[in-house]
Scaffold this motif. Structure first.
Motif, short mmCIF file in Angstrom:
data_model
loop_
_atom_site.label_atom_id
_atom_site.label_comp_id
_atom_site.label_asym_id
_atom_site.label_seq_id
_atom_site.Cartn_x
_atom_site.Cartn_y
_atom_site.Cartn_z
N VAL A 54 -10.28 -7.20 1.04
CA VAL A 54 -9.44 -6.79 -0.10
C VAL A 54 -9.86 -5.45 -0.68
N THR A 55 -11.06 -4.97 -0.35
CA THR A 55 -11.47 -3.67 -0.86
C THR A 55 -10.95 -2.52 -0.01
N SER A 56 -10.35 -2.84 1.14
CA SER A 56 -9.85 -1.82 2.05
C SER A 56 -8.33 -1.70 1.92
N CYS A 106 -6.82 -6.55 -7.82
CA CYS A 106 -5.86 -5.60 -8.42
C CYS A 106 -5.12 -4.83 -7.34
N GLN A 107 -5.88 -4.31 -6.38
CA GLN A 107 -5.26 -3.57 -5.28
C GLN A 107 -4.31 -4.46 -4.49
N LEU A 108 -4.75 -5.68 -4.20
CA LEU A 108 -3.93 -6.62 -3.44
C LEU A 108 -2.61 -6.90 -4.16
N ILE A 109 -2.66 -7.16 -5.45
CA ILE A 109 -1.44 -7.48 -6.21
C ILE A 109 -0.50 -6.29 -6.27
N GLY A 114 5.92 -5.75 -4.18
CA GLY A 114 7.27 -5.58 -3.63
C GLY A 114 7.63 -6.60 -2.58
N ARG A 115 6.65 -7.38 -2.12
CA ARG A 115 6.90 -8.39 -1.08
C ARG A 115 7.01 -9.80 -1.66
N LEU A 116 6.76 -9.94 -2.95
CA LEU A 116 6.84 -11.26 -3.57
C LEU A 116 8.28 -11.63 -3.88
N ALA A 117 8.63 -12.87 -3.61
CA ALA A 117 9.96 -13.36 -3.94
C ALA A 117 10.17 -13.28 -5.45
N PRO A 118 11.41 -13.01 -5.91
CA PRO A 118 11.66 -12.88 -7.36
C PRO A 118 11.22 -14.09 -8.16
N LEU A 154 -0.71 -9.12 -16.58
CA LEU A 154 0.27 -9.04 -15.50
C LEU A 154 1.43 -10.00 -15.70
N ALA A 155 1.20 -11.11 -16.39
CA ALA A 155 2.31 -12.03 -16.68
C ALA A 155 3.38 -11.33 -17.50
#
Length: 223
Positions: A54-56, A106-109, A114-118, A154-155
């Motif tokens: 996740v750091t990359s 944070c980077q992962l989220i 843009g790939r998360l379902a609404p 983020l919520a």
């Protein structure tokens, strides 16, 4: 469902439970691809495993391209961190732990957004050290507290995607001294990983819950 940090411990328990409920499970971690056969035997046939640090940024981008649309994202990464009193602690190790667990998620989220379902969700992982202070755990206390604050922020910012967190207490197996400490909690024992994993599924399935940290600690915060 994508579980980052899903090749061992709590993350693996989340994978097993979700798979048993019929979810399409993708396990991502540094070792997931190398452990594909072992994870298939443990979780079930048909799972996908992805190597991910996740750091990359490059790793995250490559993994997300393979995953496609994500209904639910669970983050259960736990960096190696040696318990140590503040004045004796290896601050370089503490800094790397923060880089992995906090900034890594944070980077992962950001990259997964843009790939998360609404109507999708994200479940983060904090821990008892974020509220119940134990000597020698200052770094994890700070990281867990920051994760819970990130969850609330983020919520608001990423709505309607729901962001929640799970704060586990002591999960078996634990050393004898920790087991003895847990017997003083109202629940009288440490938790199994499967018991805590149920909290992740609950948060994924609850459409009106967001910005919440669900505590699963056997009452440790009360004593």
């Amino acid at each position: 469902m994508l579980v980052v940090g899903g090749s061992s411990g709590l993350g693996l328990a989340v994978c097993r439970l979700a798979y048993g409920l019929g979810a399409e499970v993708i396990i991502a971690s540094r070792s997931a691809l190398d452990k594909h056969e072992e994870l298939t035997a443990t979780v079930g046939p048909g799972i996908e495993t992805i190597s991910l640090d996740v750091t990359s940024e490059k790793d995250v981008e490559s993994a997300l391209e393979r995953v496609g649309t994500i209904d639910h994202l669970a983050v259960a990464t736990r960096p190696p961190l040696t318990p140590s009193l503040f004045l004796q602690a290896d601050l370089g190790q503490a800094r790397q732990a923060f880089e992995t667990k906090f900034w890594g998620q944070c980077q992962l989220i950001r990259m997964a957004h843009g790939r998360l379902a609404p109507d999708g969700s994200i479940v983060l992982t904090s821990g008892i050290a974020g509220e119940r202070i134990y000597a020698g755990n200052f770094a994890m206390s700070v990281i867990n507290s920051a994760t819970e604050t990130l969850c609330r922020a983020l919520a608001v910012e990423l709505a309607p995607i729901r962001i929640n967190a799970v704060s586990p207490g002591f999960i078996a197996p634990k050393p004898p001294d920790v087991e003895a400490r847990a017997r003083r909690f109202p629940a009288g024992r440490v938790a199994s990983a499967e018991e805590v994993a149920e909290a992740y599924i609950h948060l994924m399935e609850s459409p009106y819950v967001t910005g919440t940290t669900l505590v699963v600690d056997g009452g440790a915060r009360l004593v």
